[in-house]
Enzyme design. Sequence first.
Site, PDB file in Angstrom:
ATOM      1  N   LYS A  22       0.835  -1.213   0.000  1.00  0.00           N
ATOM      2  CA  LYS A  22       0.000   0.000   0.000  1.00  0.00           C
ATOM      3  C   LYS A  22       0.869   1.262   0.000  1.00  0.00           C
ATOM      4  O   LYS A  22       0.663   2.167  -0.809  1.00  0.00           O
ATOM      5  CB  LYS A  22      -0.902   0.012   1.243  1.00  0.00           C
ATOM      6  N   ASN A  23       1.851   1.304   0.911  1.00  0.00           N
ATOM      7  CA  ASN A  23       2.581   2.561   1.058  1.00  0.00           C
ATOM      8  C   ASN A  23       3.568   2.828  -0.080  1.00  0.00           C
ATOM      9  O   ASN A  23       4.118   3.918  -0.179  1.00  0.00           O
ATOM     10  CB  ASN A  23       3.260   2.623   2.432  1.00  0.00           C
ATOM     11  N   ARG A  92      -4.312   9.793   3.102  1.00  0.00           N
ATOM     12  CA  ARG A  92      -3.127  10.577   3.410  1.00  0.00           C
ATOM     13  C   ARG A  92      -2.346  10.910   2.133  1.00  0.00           C
ATOM     14  O   ARG A  92      -1.849  12.004   1.935  1.00  0.00           O
ATOM     15  CB  ARG A  92      -2.248   9.714   4.329  1.00  0.00           C
ATOM     16  N   CYS A 116      -5.437   8.103   8.584  1.00  0.00           N
ATOM     17  CA  CYS A 116      -5.775   7.645   9.931  1.00  0.00           C
ATOM     18  C   CYS A 116      -5.415   8.703  10.974  1.00  0.00           C
ATOM     19  O   CYS A 116      -4.348   9.320  10.894  1.00  0.00           O
ATOM     20  CB  CYS A 116      -5.016   6.353  10.245  1.00  0.00           C
ATOM     21  N   ARG A 121       0.226  14.652  12.660  1.00  0.00           N
ATOM     22  CA  ARG A 121       0.676  14.421  11.286  1.00  0.00           C
ATOM     23  C   ARG A 121       0.808  15.707  10.443  1.00  0.00           C
ATOM     24  O   ARG A 121       0.183  15.847   9.395  1.00  0.00           O
ATOM     25  CB  ARG A 121      -0.234  13.410  10.587  1.00  0.00           C
ATOM     26  N   PRO A 122       1.657  16.641  10.888  1.00  0.00           N
ATOM     27  CA  PRO A 122       1.832  17.869  10.108  1.00  0.00           C
ATOM     28  C   PRO A 122       2.566  17.593   8.796  1.00  0.00           C
ATOM     29  O   PRO A 122       3.173  16.522   8.633  1.00  0.00           O
ATOM     30  CB  PRO A 122       2.700  18.745  11.019  1.00  0.00           C
ATOM     31  N   ILE A 123       2.512  18.546   7.855  1.00  0.00           N
ATOM     32  CA  ILE A 123       3.298  18.393   6.610  1.00  0.00           C
ATOM     33  C   ILE A 123       4.262  19.568   6.448  1.00  0.00           C
ATOM     34  O   ILE A 123       4.633  19.954   5.346  1.00  0.00           O
ATOM     35  CB  ILE A 123       2.403  18.220   5.357  1.00  0.00           C
ATOM     36  N   ASP A 124       4.656  20.122   7.600  1.00  0.00           N
ATOM     37  CA  ASP A 124       5.553  21.276   7.568  1.00  0.00           C
ATOM     38  C   ASP A 124       6.872  20.994   6.850  1.00  0.00           C
ATOM     39  O   ASP A 124       7.410  21.867   6.151  1.00  0.00           O
ATOM     40  CB  ASP A 124       5.821  21.766   9.004  1.00  0.00           C
ATOM     41  N   ASP A 304       3.861   0.759  11.942  1.00  0.00           N
ATOM     42  CA  ASP A 304       2.625   0.179  11.389  1.00  0.00           C
ATOM     43  C   ASP A 304       2.384  -1.250  11.874  1.00  0.00           C
ATOM     44  O   ASP A 304       1.296  -1.792  11.700  1.00  0.00           O
ATOM     45  CB  ASP A 304       2.673   0.189   9.851  1.00  0.00           C
ATOM     46  N   ILE A 326       6.708   7.256  16.955  1.00  0.00           N
ATOM     47  CA  ILE A 326       6.441   8.069  15.749  1.00  0.00           C
ATOM     48  C   ILE A 326       5.144   8.876  15.875  1.00  0.00           C
ATOM     49  O   ILE A 326       5.106  10.054  15.535  1.00  0.00           O
ATOM     50  CB  ILE A 326       6.347   7.170  14.481  1.00  0.00           C
ATOM     51  N   ARG A 396      -9.286  -0.122   3.570  1.00  0.00           N
ATOM     52  CA  ARG A 396      -8.423   0.888   2.927  1.00  0.00           C
ATOM     53  C   ARG A 396      -7.049   0.322   2.623  1.00  0.00           C
ATOM     54  O   ARG A 396      -6.378   0.758   1.701  1.00  0.00           O
ATOM     55  CB  ARG A 396      -8.194   2.047   3.907  1.00  0.00           C
TER      56      ARG A 396
HETATM   57  N1  EPU Z   1       6.237  14.592  10.391  1.00  0.00           N
HETATM   58  C1  EPU Z   1       6.321  15.930  10.716  1.00  0.00           C
HETATM   59  N2  EPU Z   1       6.305  16.828   9.686  1.00  0.00           N
HETATM   60  C2  EPU Z   1       6.186  16.454   8.390  1.00  0.00           C
HETATM   61  C3  EPU Z   1       6.112  15.082   8.081  1.00  0.00           C
HETATM   62  C4  EPU Z   1       6.130  14.161   9.113  1.00  0.00           C
HETATM   63  O1  EPU Z   1       6.413  16.306  11.884  1.00  0.00           O
HETATM   64  O2  EPU Z   1       6.177  17.324   7.519  1.00  0.00           O
HETATM   65  C5  EPU Z   1       6.213  13.600  11.493  1.00  0.00           C
HETATM   66  C6  EPU Z   1       4.837  12.960  11.623  1.00  0.00           C
HETATM   67  O3  EPU Z   1       3.980  13.718  12.431  1.00  0.00           O
HETATM   68  C7  EPU Z   1       5.163  11.609  12.208  1.00  0.00           C
HETATM   69  C8  EPU Z   1       6.525  11.275  11.612  1.00  0.00           C
HETATM   70  O4  EPU Z   1       7.067  12.522  11.172  1.00  0.00           O
HETATM   71  O5  EPU Z   1       5.305  11.726  13.593  1.00  0.00           O
HETATM   72  C9  EPU Z   1       6.469  10.289  10.475  1.00  0.00           C
HETATM   73  O6  EPU Z   1       5.800  10.821   9.405  1.00  0.00           O
HETATM   74  P1  EPU Z   1       6.029  10.277   7.931  1.00  0.00           P
HETATM   75  O7  EPU Z   1       6.017  11.465   7.015  1.00  0.00           O
HETATM   76  O8  EPU Z   1       7.170   9.345   7.854  1.00  0.00           O
HETATM   77  O9  EPU Z   1       4.740   9.467   7.726  1.00  0.00           O
HETATM   78  P2  EPU Z   1       3.698   9.587   6.616  1.00  0.00           P
HETATM   79  O10 EPU Z   1       4.310   9.866   5.306  1.00  0.00           O
HETATM   80  O11 EPU Z   1       2.603  10.481   7.101  1.00  0.00           O
HETATM   81  C10 EPU Z   1       3.885   7.039   5.937  1.00  0.00           C
HETATM   82  C11 EPU Z   1       2.857   5.959   5.831  1.00  0.00           C
HETATM   83  C12 EPU Z   1       2.423   5.567   7.226  1.00  0.00           C
HETATM   84  C13 EPU Z   1       3.618   5.097   8.014  1.00  0.00           C
HETATM   85  C14 EPU Z   1       4.725   6.164   8.011  1.00  0.00           C
HETATM   86  C15 EPU Z   1       5.979   5.695   8.685  1.00  0.00           C
HETATM   87  C16 EPU Z   1       1.785   6.490   3.737  1.00  0.00           C
HETATM   88  C17 EPU Z   1       0.604   7.019   3.035  1.00  0.00           C
HETATM   89  N3  EPU Z   1       1.740   6.488   5.069  1.00  0.00           N
HETATM   90  O12 EPU Z   1       3.190   8.100   6.607  1.00  0.00           O
HETATM   91  O13 EPU Z   1       1.511   4.502   7.052  1.00  0.00           O
HETATM   92  O14 EPU Z   1       3.226   4.879   9.350  1.00  0.00           O
HETATM   93  O15 EPU Z   1       5.007   6.561   6.668  1.00  0.00           O
HETATM   94  O16 EPU Z   1       6.445   4.533   8.083  1.00  0.00           O
HETATM   95  O17 EPU Z   1       2.729   6.048   3.103  1.00  0.00           O
HETATM   96  C18 EPU Z   1      -0.135   3.022   7.710  1.00  0.00           C
HETATM   97  O18 EPU Z   1       0.095   2.402   6.665  1.00  0.00           O
HETATM   98  O19 EPU Z   1      -0.892   2.562   8.613  1.00  0.00           O
HETATM   99  C19 EPU Z   1       0.482   4.321   7.907  1.00  0.00           C
HETATM  100  C20 EPU Z   1       0.087   5.173   8.841  1.00  0.00           C
END
Ligand code: EPU
Length: 417
Positions: A22-23, A92, A116, A121-124, A304, A326, A396
């Site tokens: 999925k990811n 996401r 979820c 989960r910010p995108i800063d 995960d 995380i 999902r």
């Molecule tokens: N983070 C920030 N700022 C950002 C981006 C991330 O503070 O701009 C923090 C997040 O808040 C979190 C950590 O960094 O605490 C990890 O975030 P990451 O960006 O790695 O996660 P993601 O891209 O939101 C993906 C997977 C997740 C998986 C994580 C870690 C997708 C769509 N989602 O999330 O999958 O947990 O990487 O491996 O690829 C799941 O499949 O159940 C799932 C949540």
Amino acid sequence: MKKIKIVGNRELKGRIEVSGAKNSVVALIPAAIMTEEKVEIYNVPNISDTVNLNNIIELLGGKIEFGNGILKVDGKNVKSMPIPEELSVPLRASYYFMGALLARCKHVEIYSPGGCKIGSRPIDLHLKAFKKMGVSVIKEKNKFVLHADDLHGANIYLDIASVGATINILFAASMARGTTIIENAAMEPEIVNVVSLLNNMGARISGAGTSKITIVGVDRLHGANIETIPDRIEAGTFMMIGALIGNPLCIHNIIPEHVDTLIAKLRDMGAKYKIDGDSIIFEKVEKFLPVDIKTLVYPGFPTDLGQPMAVMLTQAAGISNFEETIYESRSGHFPELIKMGATIEFDKMYAKVSGPSNLKGTEVTATDLRAGASLIIAGLIAEGTTKISNIEYILRGYEDIVEKLKAVGADIEIIDE
Ligand code: EPU
């Protein structure tokens, strides 16, 4: 309301096929619109995240053909249309259209992503990196408008090794002027899979799978093919089921290195297994030992798999300590497992699990995708009937999970009540 009903306490026997990750696929699909030529993606799971991303591509003017695990994307007529909230919020990974459209059209209008609710989960980090690359970022309420007159390379250090930020930067940098270096990049296997597609499309990226990735921007990308890697989280979920009630249960289509932290923990718990190429076969054991778990970015223990692992820990004789590092709120499964008879003390990102507990079937609710997976495992090992609601979360991310488990002897079905 649709629910998953499980009558537990049965041994499972046979072979389960692991689907595409999925990811990975949630990033491979948006990557396909970075070229006007055709892209084919193989081993694509038929899950709602895939369908939702396909819908976004069609809104942007792309054409989709999807069947038998093969997704064909024709992005010839893709234009940067505003992506509305109803398409961005169900998942996401809608945020990957930020990087992909910046690369292709230098302009993006999109609402905040969903996904979820397991933390803030910010995108800063994504936005900070885009700004360094010459992108203007305007946020109006929940809507982002990103525009670049001169998308250029930059040196980017990620404060957190974020999967999402690494992939979004890879997308934008692939077609930016000059060179981008990402330091403290995420090293997950899904990143390597995405970079393989981008390089097959003509991108110039090196270092994927390490913490330093270098991208030399190119003017255009061309059509290509890619095989999606097996889903290591789905594999891990089935591996735990195999360790608990497989007799014997073979999990096929795994890449052992991608799940080796889980294998190490299962070994320490006393699970009986044999690795045979791209399969792992489990046989039942009578007793598990407790272990401590701390989730970390790859190659550490995956967050995960933390929620499914909590169920394993309820079956170990003794105390296991669990720490999630995380996400701040990935704990929705604990109250449900406690309702089923587990002994768990938890506070925010910590839990102490005492076992072994005889779980009993009851009505439970999936609060997110992996919480749902943990409740399926709990239902399979519990005495009596478990009914899980909010199953949309589970569907999902797990392709045909009910059918796959039924085929190896589980008493599981989707009901409407
Ligand atoms: N983070 C920030 N700022 C950002 C981006 C991330 O503070 O701009 C923090 C997040 O808040 C979190 C950590 O960094 O605490 C990890 O975030 P990451 O960006 O790695 O996660 P993601 O891209 O939101 C993906 C997977 C997740 C998986 C994580 C870690 C997708 C769509 N989602 O999330 O999958 O947990 O990487 O491996 O690829 C799941 O499949 O159940 C799932 C949540």
